[in-house]
Design a protein around this motif. Structure first.
Motif, PDB file in Angstrom:
ATOM      1  N   ALA A 199      13.393   0.071 121.296  1.00 48.50           N
ATOM      2  CA  ALA A 199      12.781  -0.250 122.585  1.00 48.50           C
ATOM      3  C   ALA A 199      11.260  -0.317 122.481  1.00 48.50           C
ATOM      4  O   ALA A 199      10.616  -1.120 123.170  1.00 48.50           O
ATOM      5  CB  ALA A 199      13.185   0.795 123.623  1.00 48.50           C
ATOM      6  N   ALA A 200      10.673   0.487 121.595  1.00 46.55           N
ATOM      7  CA  ALA A 200       9.222   0.525 121.457  1.00 46.55           C
ATOM      8  C   ALA A 200       8.660  -0.792 120.942  1.00 46.55           C
ATOM      9  O   ALA A 200       7.497  -1.125 121.204  1.00 46.55           O
ATOM     10  CB  ALA A 200       8.817   1.666 120.524  1.00 46.55           C
ATOM     11  N   VAL A 201       9.464  -1.557 120.229  1.00 43.16           N
ATOM     12  CA  VAL A 201       9.006  -2.852 119.714  1.00 43.16           C
ATOM     13  C   VAL A 201       8.567  -3.756 120.864  1.00 43.16           C
ATOM     14  O   VAL A 201       7.574  -4.493 120.758  1.00 43.16           O
ATOM     15  CB  VAL A 201      10.126  -3.529 118.901  1.00 43.16           C
ATOM     16  CG1 VAL A 201       9.735  -4.961 118.527  1.00 43.16           C
ATOM     17  CG2 VAL A 201      10.450  -2.721 117.657  1.00 43.16           C
ATOM     18  N   TYR A 202       9.282  -3.704 121.977  1.00 40.90           N
ATOM     19  CA  TYR A 202       9.039  -4.607 123.097  1.00 40.90           C
ATOM     20  C   TYR A 202       8.331  -3.927 124.269  1.00 40.90           C
ATOM     21  O   TYR A 202       8.080  -4.568 125.292  1.00 40.90           O
ATOM     22  CB  TYR A 202      10.365  -5.185 123.595  1.00 40.90           C
ATOM     23  CG  TYR A 202      11.239  -5.710 122.486  1.00 40.90           C
ATOM     24  CD1 TYR A 202      10.931  -6.904 121.845  1.00 40.90           C
ATOM     25  CD2 TYR A 202      12.364  -5.011 122.049  1.00 40.90           C
ATOM     26  CE1 TYR A 202      11.719  -7.393 120.811  1.00 40.90           C
ATOM     27  CE2 TYR A 202      13.160  -5.485 121.018  1.00 40.90           C
ATOM     28  CZ  TYR A 202      12.829  -6.671 120.407  1.00 40.90           C
ATOM     29  OH  TYR A 202      13.619  -7.147 119.385  1.00 40.90           O
ATOM     30  N   ALA A 203       7.986  -2.648 124.118  1.00 39.42           N
ATOM     31  CA  ALA A 203       7.410  -1.889 125.230  1.00 39.42           C
ATOM     32  C   ALA A 203       6.125  -2.533 125.731  1.00 39.42           C
ATOM     33  O   ALA A 203       5.197  -2.786 124.959  1.00 39.42           O
ATOM     34  CB  ALA A 203       7.140  -0.452 124.787  1.00 39.42           C
ATOM     35  N   GLY A 204       6.088  -2.816 127.017  1.00 41.42           N
ATOM     36  CA  GLY A 204       4.891  -3.348 127.641  1.00 41.42           C
ATOM     37  C   GLY A 204       4.630  -4.818 127.397  1.00 41.42           C
ATOM     38  O   GLY A 204       3.664  -5.378 127.929  1.00 41.42           O
ATOM     39  N   VAL A 205       5.456  -5.472 126.587  1.00 37.89           N
ATOM     40  CA  VAL A 205       5.235  -6.884 126.276  1.00 37.89           C
ATOM     41  C   VAL A 205       5.796  -7.736 127.418  1.00 37.89           C
ATOM     42  O   VAL A 205       7.000  -7.709 127.672  1.00 37.89           O
ATOM     43  CB  VAL A 205       5.910  -7.284 124.947  1.00 37.89           C
ATOM     44  CG1 VAL A 205       5.683  -8.771 124.669  1.00 37.89           C
ATOM     45  CG2 VAL A 205       5.378  -6.434 123.806  1.00 37.89           C
ATOM     46  N   PRO A 206       4.943  -8.477 128.101  1.00 36.96           N
ATOM     47  CA  PRO A 206       5.453  -9.315 129.188  1.00 36.96           C
ATOM     48  C   PRO A 206       6.205 -10.531 128.634  1.00 36.96           C
ATOM     49  O   PRO A 206       5.642 -11.325 127.882  1.00 36.96           O
ATOM     50  CB  PRO A 206       4.186  -9.745 129.943  1.00 36.96           C
ATOM     51  CG  PRO A 206       3.087  -9.636 128.932  1.00 36.96           C
ATOM     52  CD  PRO A 206       3.479  -8.563 127.961  1.00 36.96           C
ATOM     53  N   ASP A 207       7.453 -10.606 128.948  1.00 40.29           N
ATOM     54  CA  ASP A 207       8.273 -11.773 128.617  1.00 40.29           C
ATOM     55  C   ASP A 207       8.317 -12.126 127.130  1.00 40.29           C
ATOM     56  O   ASP A 207       7.841 -13.199 126.716  1.00 40.29           O
ATOM     57  CB  ASP A 207       7.796 -13.003 129.397  1.00 40.29           C
ATOM     58  CG  ASP A 207       7.878 -12.793 130.897  1.00 40.29           C
ATOM     59  OD1 ASP A 207       8.880 -12.213 131.336  1.00 40.29           O
ATOM     60  OD2 ASP A 207       6.948 -13.198 131.608  1.00 40.29           O
ATOM     61  N   PRO A 208       8.869 -11.251 126.287  1.00 44.72           N
ATOM     62  CA  PRO A 208       9.139 -11.699 124.914  1.00 44.72           C
ATOM     63  C   PRO A 208      10.155 -12.824 124.944  1.00 44.72           C
ATOM     64  O   PRO A 208      10.838 -13.038 125.951  1.00 44.72           O
ATOM     65  CB  PRO A 208       9.707 -10.444 124.240  1.00 44.72           C
ATOM     66  CG  PRO A 208      10.234  -9.603 125.364  1.00 44.72           C
ATOM     67  CD  PRO A 208       9.356  -9.896 126.543  1.00 44.72           C
ATOM     68  N   LEU A 209      10.256 -13.567 123.862  1.00 47.44           N
ATOM     69  CA  LEU A 209      11.238 -14.636 123.807  1.00 47.44           C
ATOM     70  C   LEU A 209      12.644 -14.078 123.956  1.00 47.44           C
ATOM     71  O   LEU A 209      12.917 -12.925 123.612  1.00 47.44           O
ATOM     72  CB  LEU A 209      11.146 -15.383 122.484  1.00 47.44           C
ATOM     73  CG  LEU A 209       9.858 -16.135 122.160  1.00 47.44           C
ATOM     74  CD1 LEU A 209       9.975 -16.796 120.794  1.00 47.44           C
ATOM     75  CD2 LEU A 209       9.541 -17.159 123.228  1.00 47.44           C
ATOM     76  N   THR A 210      13.546 -14.906 124.437  1.00 46.20           N
ATOM     77  CA  THR A 210      14.961 -14.572 124.490  1.00 46.20           C
ATOM     78  C   THR A 210      15.705 -15.408 123.452  1.00 46.20           C
ATOM     79  O   THR A 210      15.166 -16.404 122.940  1.00 46.20           O
ATOM     80  CB  THR A 210      15.550 -14.865 125.872  1.00 46.20           C
ATOM     81  OG1 THR A 210      15.530 -16.284 126.093  1.00 46.20           O
ATOM     82  CG2 THR A 210      14.771 -14.151 126.964  1.00 46.20           C
TER      83      THR A 210
END
Length: 250
Positions: A199-210
């Protein structure tokens, strides 16, 4: 127009499954391959129920005999999506387990080589397209990524070399290199099931790719006119400027 066939490796989840849905909707007969039979069976049933042509084949891309046997079941292939891959661990070079590096190389590089070699005659006959799903890790290094970075550099070089060697033949070689993509399994597998680290990989990142963002990119690249080759397409979320510079909300 006769039905076009697309083979997708690693179709059991994430980008592979999303790509299968996209190409099925575009009118392809999709051949779903992966090691997890229950997953690709469920996806094949989903696509069939929606009126699409989908079949599944359990396949480990690192098993060359199995890959050759699989290739023998296909009359023609118009598109090959080499998606099977993944990362294991984030240890430094000094402490990494060589077995993890070997596994990543075998899946990301030799797996792509196996399937591409086995299906290449059919792809050439069909004036087809080979997709190699690499990564921005195949273009730039970062700490803790040594094994995965090395494997994806290998996939990048495989695609680049194959394009040179096939020059003059009626087949395209397209490399798609995604940046940060949030899927259900990639980071979780990399961190050996540690949900907090994943989860920390994406924490706070607005709209990573899907996964569907990448599948949409693949669909677009494949649908270009036959004389148009997208050699290398890097796709990142807006919040990611490089492998190590990512905007995160506080």
């Amino acid at each position: 127009m006769s039905t076009r066939t697309a083979v997708i490796t690693g179709a059991s989840s994430g980008i592979g499954a999303a790509t299968a849905r996209r190409l099925a909707a575009a009118g392809y007969r999709v051949v779903l391959t992966a090691r997890r039979e229950d997953r690709i069976q469920a996806l094949a049933e989903e696509l069939t129920a929606a009126g699409h042509d989908a079949v599944r084949h359990v396949l480990d891309v690192t098993d060359r005999a199995a890959v050759d046997a699989f290739a023998a079941t296909l009359d023609t292939v118009d598109v090959l999506v080499n998606n099977a891959g993944g990362a294991i661990g984030a240890e430094a070079v000094a402490t990494a387990d060589p077995a993890d590096w070997r596994t990543m190389y075998e899946v990301n590089v030799l797996g792509t080589l196996n399937v591409t070699q086995a299906l290449l005659p059919r792809l050439v006959r069909a004036e087809g397209t080979i997709i190699v799903l690499s990564s921005t890790a195949g273009l730039a290094t970062y700490e803790g990524g040594g094994g995965y970075v090395a494997a994806k550099h290998g996939a990048h070089v495989l695609a680049e070399t194959l394009r040179l060697e096939l020059c003059g033949k009626p087949v395209r070689v397209i490399e798609i290199a995604p940046g940060m993509v949030r899927t259900d399994e990639f980071a979780l597998t990399r961190f050996r099931g540690d949900k907090d680290k994943a989860a920390a990989v994406y924490a706070g990142v607005p709209d990573p790719l899907t996964a569907d963002d990448v599948a949409d990119t693949i669909d677009w690249a494949v649908s270009r006119p036959p004389h148009v080759n997208i050699d290398l397409l890097v796709v990142r979320p807006r919040a990611q400027a490089s492998n190590y510079k990512v905007h995160r909300k506080s």
